[in-house]
Enzyme design. Sequence first.
Site, PDB file in Angstrom:
ATOM      1  CD  GLU A 164      -8.779   2.801  -7.507  1.00 11.18           C
ATOM      2  OE1 GLU A 164      -9.355   1.742  -7.793  1.00 11.18           O
ATOM      3  OE2 GLU A 164      -8.825   3.090  -5.990  1.00 11.18           O
ATOM      4  CG  HIS A 223      -2.071  -0.992   1.063  1.00 13.82           C
ATOM      5  ND1 HIS A 223      -2.143  -2.362   1.270  1.00 13.82           N
ATOM      6  CD2 HIS A 223      -3.215  -0.818   0.590  1.00 13.82           C
ATOM      7  CE1 HIS A 223      -3.185  -3.040   1.075  1.00 13.82           C
ATOM      8  NE2 HIS A 223      -4.127  -1.844   0.597  1.00 13.82           N
TER       9      HIS A 223
END
Length: 574
Positions: free
Chosen positions: A481, A451
């Site tokens: 995103e 991550h």
Amino acid sequence: MGYRGISFQKNVYVWLLFAIFFPLLIWGGYTISPISLHDIPTSHIVAFLILIVALSLMPMVVGDIHIFLAQGISLAIFLSFGLFAEMVITLISVITLILYVRLSKHELYRLPINLLMFSTASFISGFVFYLLGGEHGNTNLLSLQGILPILMYVVCYFAVNQVFLYSIFRYLHNSKRGLITSDTKWDAVTSILTFPVGLIMFMLYEQVGLVAVLYVGIPFLILTLILKLYHASQKVNNYLQRAADVGHDLTERLNVSSVIDVFLERVSTLFPVDYAAIIDIKEDRFHLLRQKFKGENGELIVHPEDEICKMVKKQKRGVSFRTRKEYSYLPNIHIPPGIESVMCVPVIRNQIVEGFVVVGTSKRRAYDKSQLMIMDILASHFGVALVKAKHYEDTKNRSERCALTNLYNFRFFETVLEKEYEKLEVGESESLSLILLDLDHFKSINDTYGHQSGNEILKQVADRLSLLIGENGIVARYGGEEFVVLLPNVDRKKCYDFAEKIRVNLANRSFTLKQHIRDTVKPQLVKVTASIGFATAPEDAEDSLDLIRHADRAMYVGAKQAGRNKVAEYRKIS
């Protein structure tokens, strides 16, 4: 007269006029004066000269003008000894005042200007006095014939001085200064106060002789000192009031840049300032926040080792220098050439010096202790306003921006979108385009590299988008995103060009991952693509929410479902 410098050409004109007219005025005064210096006892001339010189050493500064209360003594000398004696003694007192002020090289033109001004005033006033039948030694002031020439002498003297000052400011300094100003009022007040003193000294001198200089001169010196102190107190009170106004003005500002700009502007109107700088301290080094140089771009006066700033930081109190000579001996001084007087005061918070305010001017002896005190108060106001503005900006930034990417968050973006759509509806803009993009296969990147690597990519994408869009629009993080770009006044074709440029940039340039979870410590290069959709109002949307929905639909249906790494536009189905 003012301190400001003049051009070389004007300097030449001033000295040329002085060379032509000053000798003529002196000769004219000698010619029309009925009393010769040889007829006056030397001790009497010397006594009056000492008194008027003492007065010239106690001037009051009103605006840019030095006022000294010698008119009354000049009147007594004129009525007792004639025009030529008054001209000579007055000019000596003017020269004394100029020597007391200590002109710099670029201020030397003030010498001929002042000598011309006072000699012209004396000659014209004396000429009017004689024209009206005035007589020296006539103490019968109750008759019109006795008092009228004296009154006209005083009025002409005052009027000629004011016209001369107006001409100097208007034609030498290109100033819009009016004929009547606050300086004029002060000069009028001093003329009214000194007129009876001059008459009393004249009448007493005619009665008791030289001892009149002591009887009237000493009380007059004391009166002058009292007026000077009163004027100084009024000046300080005025500064305090204006400083309070500056403080109120600063507290209303919620932007750091605005606080700095307003502070520099107000300080420049409050004091004579040719150079001003705001200096910040970070990690014990000095950093210039803003500088202002009148008439030039100037040069930096700050330096990591600047001695004046180091001195102020150590003492935690301001310093003032009247002339360049007073600080030129210090090492590592970076004051620009031509700056004479300097004030430097600390900006203190929680007993810690966090910065400095530096002002300077080409005038010598421009700042006194009271001005340094006012500047210290202003620096305190400035420090409080700056902290308040920084806190407001930080809070505003946290509420408007994404902590990870530093892009605007979607909440703020929605507000901007609504405002831009309102502009479109009222005709202030012709079109409004919106680009929505989603990074392809982003979950697999998180799973493969961790991550932290995903966060690195998000930050790099944000930086690229900001660079590509620039001032053409607003970039925000939509969530996860996904990113969104708003482009005011950008039509469908230009919007497609922007979207395609973004797609190519992301697809063709690898992303560098330093915080990955792979076995190697070397940075990893990763290819990331994006699916992009866009819509343009007013063709594709009836409101702001339509614009987002339709761009979102174009992204998923036209780009992602069509194979990803594509740009798709929304088209209404008729």
